[in-house]
Design an enzyme around this catalytic site. Structure first.
Site, PDB file in Angstrom:
ATOM      1  N   ASN A  39       0.800  -1.162   0.225  1.00  0.00           N
ATOM      2  CA  ASN A  39       0.279   0.167  -0.076  1.00  0.00           C
ATOM      3  C   ASN A  39       0.874   1.246   0.130  1.00  0.00           C
ATOM      4  O   ASN A  39       2.142   1.161   0.497  1.00  0.00           O
ATOM      5  CB  ASN A  39      -0.813   0.025   1.244  1.00  0.00           C
ATOM      6  CG  ASN A  39      -1.879   1.138   1.310  1.00  0.00           C
ATOM      7  OD1 ASN A  39      -2.608   1.393   0.286  1.00  0.00           O
ATOM      8  ND2 ASN A  39      -1.633   1.917   2.309  1.00  0.00           N
ATOM      9  N   HIS A  93       0.895   5.157   1.226  1.00  0.00           N
ATOM     10  CA  HIS A  93       0.166   6.104   2.051  1.00  0.00           C
ATOM     11  C   HIS A  93       0.651   7.235   2.153  1.00  0.00           C
ATOM     12  O   HIS A  93       1.996   7.442   2.265  1.00  0.00           O
ATOM     13  CB  HIS A  93       0.257   5.633   3.625  1.00  0.00           C
ATOM     14  CG  HIS A  93      -0.780   6.361   4.686  1.00  0.00           C
ATOM     15  ND1 HIS A  93      -2.016   6.263   4.371  1.00  0.00           N
ATOM     16  CD2 HIS A  93      -0.155   7.240   5.396  1.00  0.00           C
ATOM     17  CE1 HIS A  93      -2.284   7.312   5.397  1.00  0.00           C
ATOM     18  NE2 HIS A  93      -1.506   7.790   5.928  1.00  0.00           N
ATOM     19  N   GLU A 141      -3.659  -6.718   9.049  1.00  0.00           N
ATOM     20  CA  GLU A 141      -5.125  -6.486   9.625  1.00  0.00           C
ATOM     21  C   GLU A 141      -5.257  -5.068  10.134  1.00  0.00           C
ATOM     22  O   GLU A 141      -6.378  -4.708  10.302  1.00  0.00           O
ATOM     23  CB  GLU A 141      -5.476  -7.470  10.274  1.00  0.00           C
ATOM     24  CG  GLU A 141      -4.999  -7.550  11.738  1.00  0.00           C
ATOM     25  CD  GLU A 141      -3.375  -8.067  11.645  1.00  0.00           C
ATOM     26  OE1 GLU A 141      -2.753  -8.191  12.819  1.00  0.00           O
ATOM     27  OE2 GLU A 141      -2.962  -8.561  10.583  1.00  0.00           O
ATOM     28  N   ALA A 150       7.026  11.854  -4.124  1.00  0.00           N
ATOM     29  CA  ALA A 150       7.379  10.854  -3.462  1.00  0.00           C
ATOM     30  C   ALA A 150       6.504   9.600  -3.860  1.00  0.00           C
ATOM     31  O   ALA A 150       7.166   8.723  -4.377  1.00  0.00           O
ATOM     32  CB  ALA A 150       6.757  10.957  -1.988  1.00  0.00           C
TER      33      ALA A 150
END
Ligand code: GRF
Length: 201
Positions: A110, A112, A150, A182
């Site tokens: 992921n 972020h 999780e 970034a």
């Protein structure tokens, strides 16, 4: 040389997906190959980006599936049908259950838009992340690529890149700078690194 098959999950504009597609076209992402794009939002512009690059795109939403279990079952079927080895969440907003993330342990990345552990976790997504950074008055923010488990934004950190906050920044200006300086750099680099790890193991 063995390649890792990548499925990219999206919800919106798909600028991070575009960075991955561009890296693949440029050859800087070559140990991984994007074989599928799945949007949980019908009509997301990210699907148009996939279509333009000749990558199969699917719409799979929790609403249309009628619940979390059916949603994840549909996701799993699509991922297996395309032989995906690695999932990349690129602006993907749906929650994935602990069962799902456990089944894909160290095979979901992921991106972020902050330097985790700052401004992350439940409720921190999109512009909200940059609004929080500006409200706190931090002078440096950035982006993080991490494995998904999780805990929202709680997985092992793979890479981070810092970005300066400038006087007069609005959330929109800051979001764009974090993306350009970034996110769009880090994600393709991390995709290549993890693809090589998985392909060579
Ligand atoms: C952006 O807020 C980005 O910072 C985060 O997800 C949102 C949408 O990105 N990673 P994208 O343009 O759909 O890739």
């Amino acid at each position: 040389m063995k390649q890792t098959k990548i499925a990219v999950l999206v919800s919106g504009g798909g600028t991070n997906l575009q960075a991955l597609l561009d890296a693949q076209a440029a050859g800087t992402l070559h140990r991984g190959r994007i074989v599928l794009v799945i949007s949980d939002r019908p009509g997301a512009f990210a699907l148009k980006r996939a279509e333009k690059s000749g990558v199969p795109g699917l719409e799979i939403s929790k609403k249309a599936c009628g619940g979390q279990a059916a949603f994840e079952q549909k996701l799993t079927e699509a991922l297996e049908d395309h032989g995906a080895d690695l999932i990349i969440l690129a602006g993907f907003l749906s929650i994935l259950s602990a069962d799902f993330t456990r089944a894909w342990d160290h095979r979901i990345l992921n991106i972020h838009p902050s330097l985790i552990p700052s401004f992350c976790g439940a409720g921190f997504y999109g512009l909200k992340v940059h609004e929080a950074a500006l409200a706190r008055g931090v002078k440096v923010t950035g982006a993080t690529v991490h494995y998904v488990n999780e805990i929202p934004d709680g997985g092992e950190i793979i890479a981070q890149k810092a970005v300066e906050i400038l006087p007069g920044d609005t959330p929109e200006i800051l979001q764009r700078r974090v993306m350009e300086q970034a996110e769009w750099i880090l994600l393709p680099q991390a995709a290549e690194t993890v693809s090589a790890l998985l392909a060579d193991r």
